[in-house]
Every structure is written in C-alpha cells, then in structure tokens.
Design a protein around this motif. Structure first.
Motif, PDB file in Angstrom:
ATOM      1  N   LEU A 200      -4.580   2.767 -49.754  1.00 48.62           N
ATOM      2  CA  LEU A 200      -5.062   1.263 -49.698  1.00 48.62           C
ATOM      3  C   LEU A 200      -4.759   0.238 -50.838  1.00 48.62           C
ATOM      4  CD1 LEU A 200      -7.854   1.566 -47.105  1.00 48.62           C
ATOM      5  CD2 LEU A 200      -5.674   0.635 -46.544  1.00 48.62           C
ATOM      6  N   TRP A 208       1.112   1.334 -46.652  1.00 52.40           N
ATOM      7  CA  TRP A 208       0.115   1.342 -45.506  1.00 52.40           C
ATOM      8  C   TRP A 208       0.670   1.545 -44.079  1.00 52.40           C
ATOM      9  CZ3 TRP A 208      -1.741  -4.299 -47.080  1.00 52.40           C
ATOM     10  CH2 TRP A 208      -2.586  -4.181 -48.310  1.00 52.40           C
ATOM     11  N   ALA A 212      -0.147   4.979 -41.576  1.00 52.65           N
ATOM     12  CA  ALA A 212      -0.519   4.708 -40.329  1.00 52.65           C
ATOM     13  C   ALA A 212       0.347   5.565 -39.230  1.00 52.65           C
ATOM     14  CB  ALA A 212      -0.483   3.191 -39.898  1.00 52.65           C
ATOM     15  N   LEU A 237      -7.648   4.356 -36.651  1.00 54.40           N
ATOM     16  CA  LEU A 237      -7.695   2.991 -37.165  1.00 54.40           C
ATOM     17  C   LEU A 237      -9.114   2.194 -37.274  1.00 54.40           C
ATOM     18  CD1 LEU A 237      -4.967   1.953 -34.445  1.00 54.40           C
ATOM     19  CD2 LEU A 237      -4.679   2.312 -37.062  1.00 54.40           C
ATOM     20  N   LEU A 238      -9.944   2.733 -36.611  1.00 54.84           N
ATOM     21  CA  LEU A 238     -11.244   2.175 -37.193  1.00 54.84           C
ATOM     22  C   LEU A 238     -11.939   2.475 -38.530  1.00 54.84           C
ATOM     23  CD1 LEU A 238     -13.692   0.712 -36.482  1.00 54.84           C
ATOM     24  CD2 LEU A 238     -14.851   2.819 -35.559  1.00 54.84           C
ATOM     25  N   MET A 240      -9.525   3.399 -41.026  1.00 54.28           N
ATOM     26  CA  MET A 240      -8.904   2.488 -41.969  1.00 54.28           C
ATOM     27  C   MET A 240      -9.393   1.202 -42.143  1.00 54.28           C
ATOM     28  SD  MET A 240      -4.886   3.607 -40.681  1.00 54.28           S
ATOM     29  CE  MET A 240      -4.211   5.437 -41.332  1.00 54.28           C
ATOM     30  N   GLY A 241      -9.566   0.667 -41.075  1.00 56.52           N
ATOM     31  CA  GLY A 241     -10.150  -0.666 -41.290  1.00 56.52           C
ATOM     32  C   GLY A 241     -11.412  -0.833 -42.011  1.00 56.52           C
ATOM     33  N   LEU A 242     -12.202   0.185 -41.623  1.00 56.83           N
ATOM     34  CA  LEU A 242     -13.648   0.134 -42.404  1.00 56.83           C
ATOM     35  C   LEU A 242     -13.487   0.457 -43.936  1.00 56.83           C
ATOM     36  CD1 LEU A 242     -15.868   2.126 -40.077  1.00 56.83           C
ATOM     37  CD2 LEU A 242     -15.906  -0.236 -40.607  1.00 56.83           C
ATOM     38  N   GLY A 244     -10.765  -0.328 -45.563  1.00 56.95           N
ATOM     39  CA  GLY A 244     -10.103  -1.503 -46.085  1.00 56.95           C
ATOM     40  C   GLY A 244     -11.295  -2.528 -46.469  1.00 56.95           C
ATOM     41  N   LEU A 245     -12.322  -2.911 -45.484  1.00 65.21           N
ATOM     42  CA  LEU A 245     -13.222  -3.676 -45.931  1.00 65.21           C
ATOM     43  C   LEU A 245     -13.943  -3.126 -47.054  1.00 65.21           C
ATOM     44  CD1 LEU A 245     -14.393  -4.388 -42.136  1.00 65.21           C
ATOM     45  CD2 LEU A 245     -13.218  -5.819 -43.548  1.00 65.21           C
ATOM     46  N   TRP A 248     -12.015  -3.820 -50.161  1.00 66.02           N
ATOM     47  CA  TRP A 248     -12.084  -5.363 -50.192  1.00 66.02           C
ATOM     48  C   TRP A 248     -13.414  -5.872 -51.019  1.00 66.02           C
ATOM     49  CZ3 TRP A 248     -10.174  -8.887 -45.704  1.00 66.02           C
ATOM     50  CH2 TRP A 248      -9.681  -9.843 -46.162  1.00 66.02           C
TER      51      TRP A 248
END
Length: 351
Positions: A200, A208, A212, A237-238, A240-242, A244-245, A248
């Motif tokens: 990431l 990315w 995936a 995917l969740l 990965m999203g967490l 990423g957040l 960030w």
C-alpha cells in the motif's frame, strides 16, 4: 525461514542448478547486475544445446516457450525494419534473445519438483527480506536502499526507482504459498497482512491491483466454493480498506499519494491528468504515434524519440530531460498503447 534452509539442505543440487535464476531475483534491486543471471543462463543453455539438443529443445515445455517467444520477438523484429532509431531498435531485438535463453534454462532445470520447491522457498525468503526492509523504511524513513521518497516508500530499490510495490505484489504468491506450507491458514493470513502495508505505502496503483488479484486467487484456492469465496473475499477487501485508512492517518507519504489520486474525482480533465501523473498527455500522444505508424509502429523502444514529434505544444514531457535531450516520455505507461505505438497492428496481433 528455517523451512527455507531445510529445503535447500535436502536438495543440494538446487544450489548450483538454480544459481542463474536466483541471481535474477536477488540482484533485481541493483540495476544491471541482475543480468549476471541472464549471462550465466546464456552460457549454460549454449553448452547444453550443443551437447544434448533434444533434451533442451525437444520437450513440450521448451517448444511452447519458444513458440510464445517467437511471437514476442517477431513483433519487435518487424518494428525494427523501418524504425525511427534503427540502432536502438536492433539493439533491443538483440537483447531480447537473452529472455529465450533464460526461459529455456528455467524450463530445463525446474523439471524436478524438488528444485521447483527450493526455487519457490528462496524467492519467498528474498521477498520477505525486502518487505521487512520496507517496514523499516515505513517506520523510520530509511532502509537499506536509503531514504524514502516524499509520496512513497521505495525500500531496497532506492529513491527514484519506485518498483517496490509492483515487485512485492508480483512475488507475493511465493510468500503466501510458503507461509501456507509452513503453518497452514493462520500463517497464510499473517503473511497476507505482513505484505499488505508495504504494498500500500509503496504507492503503486499497479501494485495495489496486482495484490488484490493475488489475494483473490489465494482466497479461491482456500475456499473452493463461490459462496465461501464471496464471504472471505469480502473480509479480505475489508482488511485492505482498513489498512489503507490506517496508513492514510499515520503516513504523510501515503496521505500525499492519496490526495493526488483523489483528484481523479474532481470532475475536470486537468485534475484527472494530475492524478494520473500526466498520463493523459502521454496516452494522447501515444494514440497520435500509432495513427501515424499503424502497421509496424515506430520501432521497439523508440516511442521516446517519436514523442516530441507528436506531442502538443508545451508538453512537459518534452521539456523535462528524463530519457535524453531529444526525447519525450520514456514509454506510454499502458501496455496496449506501448505495443501499438512501437510495433503497430502487427505487433498487437502477435502479442
């Protein structure tokens, strides 16, 4: 890691037989030194073909590899016939031959399961080491390769060489497979999480997407049914999203990268071009190059020299000297446009 060395110890012939392939992987961050593996493969293939031509060239794997390579090589060869920089294109065609030798060598020496496993474990160990170095750079700003870039970590590859993300994503299957073999699904999940953050914050959108895809393949391999795949892929995917957040929030580099990427949703062409690092200009020019040379292109590796002739006035890739004083953007940053502009319709059909 102990599993890696155990595999190597139990298959001693792999240490010598796989040396050229290991050189390509291990020396990848160090510029042209990785060509040492190609050079060794050329010498060994030449000796092998001279002594046992049928054993090296007559197998189904070798025939398939040579057929695929012939299409790849012919696209470049035909583009060189009337290239705008003939010397550059012919030099590239000559250099491509080393890939045939490297492929033939891999096909020949990886015919044993023991060697294949040893190769996979070594690649997994190398990729794990690079990921550890990337974690170090994420936490401290420094790695074996030096300081990080403002918008991304570059790890062992060093600033100015943003390959880390796509390389880790590409080698991820070896790490995930080795972890699964070592301690089952728990180790597989931990390996997935271990690689996720470096991929990431390396800032490569290609990386990315590639990670995936790798994740999806491994989830399907573990689940085997569509219903379980959808459920577990949703969790992946969740995660990965967490991740990423979290990156960030804590990483100024990742934040800068995301802020620029989010410009794509601003609604203006200029903002989209900025988010894509000027790729809209490059793609527009690549289309112009293809329209002018539709049959066999401008010559393999000659896009950069054709660029100034087709770019719009004031194009920043013409004024920035990144591929030579008389050149523009080094390549189209999109594989289909690259094949089309450099090798034409003939090249696209061969590919």
């Amino acid at each position: 890691m102990s599993r890696v060395f155990a595999a190597m110890a139990s298959h001693r012939d792999a240490i010598v037989a796989l040396l050229p392939l290991w050189c390509v992987i291990v020396l990848l961050p160090f510029g042209r030194s990785a060509e040492l593996g190609s050079l060794l493969a050329i010498v060994l293939v030449a000796v092998g073909v001279w002594r046992q031509p049928r054993a090296w060239l007559g197998t189904p794997t070798a025939r398939l590899l040579l057929a695929l390579f012939a299409a790849y090589f012919l696209a470049a060869l035909l583009s060189a016939l009337d290239a705008i920089r003939p010397a550059r294109s012919w030099e590239t065609c000559l250099g491509l031959l080393r890939f045939a030798c490297l492929g033939l060598y891999a096909a020949h020496v990886l015919d044993r399961a023991s060697r294949l496993r040893a190769m996979a474990y070594v690649i997994a160990a190398v990729a794990t080491w690079w990921a550890l170095d990337a974690w170090l750079q994420f936490l401290t700003g420094w790695s074996i390769g030096g300081p990080a870039e403002p918008e991304r970590i570059t790890g062992i590859f060093g600033a100015g060489n943003p390959k880390l993300g796509i390389v880790l994503a590409t080698l991820a299957p070896f790490v995930l497979w080795a972890a699964r073999e070592w301690r089952g699904r728990l180790a597989l999940v931990l390996a997935f999480a271990f690689l996720l953050l470096p991929v990431l914050v390396a800032g490569s959108r290609q990386g990315w997407l590639a990670y995936a895809l790798v994740t999806a393949i491994f989830v399907w391999r573990e689940c085997g049914t569509p219903r379980r795949f959808v459920a577990w892929m949703g969790l992946a995917l969740l995660a990965m999203g967490l991740a990423g957040l979290a990156a960030w929030q804590v990483s100024p580099r990742f934040d800068a990268r995301m802020q620029r990427s989010l410009l794509a949703f601003d609604g203006s062409t200029a903002a989209l071009n900025t988010a894509l690092s000027g790729r809209l200009d490059i793609w527009r020019t690549a289309l112009g190059v293809f329209e002018t040379h539709p049959f066999n292109g401008v010559g393999v590796r000659d896009f950069r020299y054709a660029y100034p002739r087709h770019a719009r006035p004031g194009d920043r890739f013409v004024t920035v000297d990144n591929c030579g004083a008389d050149a523009g953007a080094c390549h189209p940053h999109q594989w289909l446009l690259e094949v089309a502009s450099e090798t034409g319709v003939i090249g696209v059909l061969l590919w």
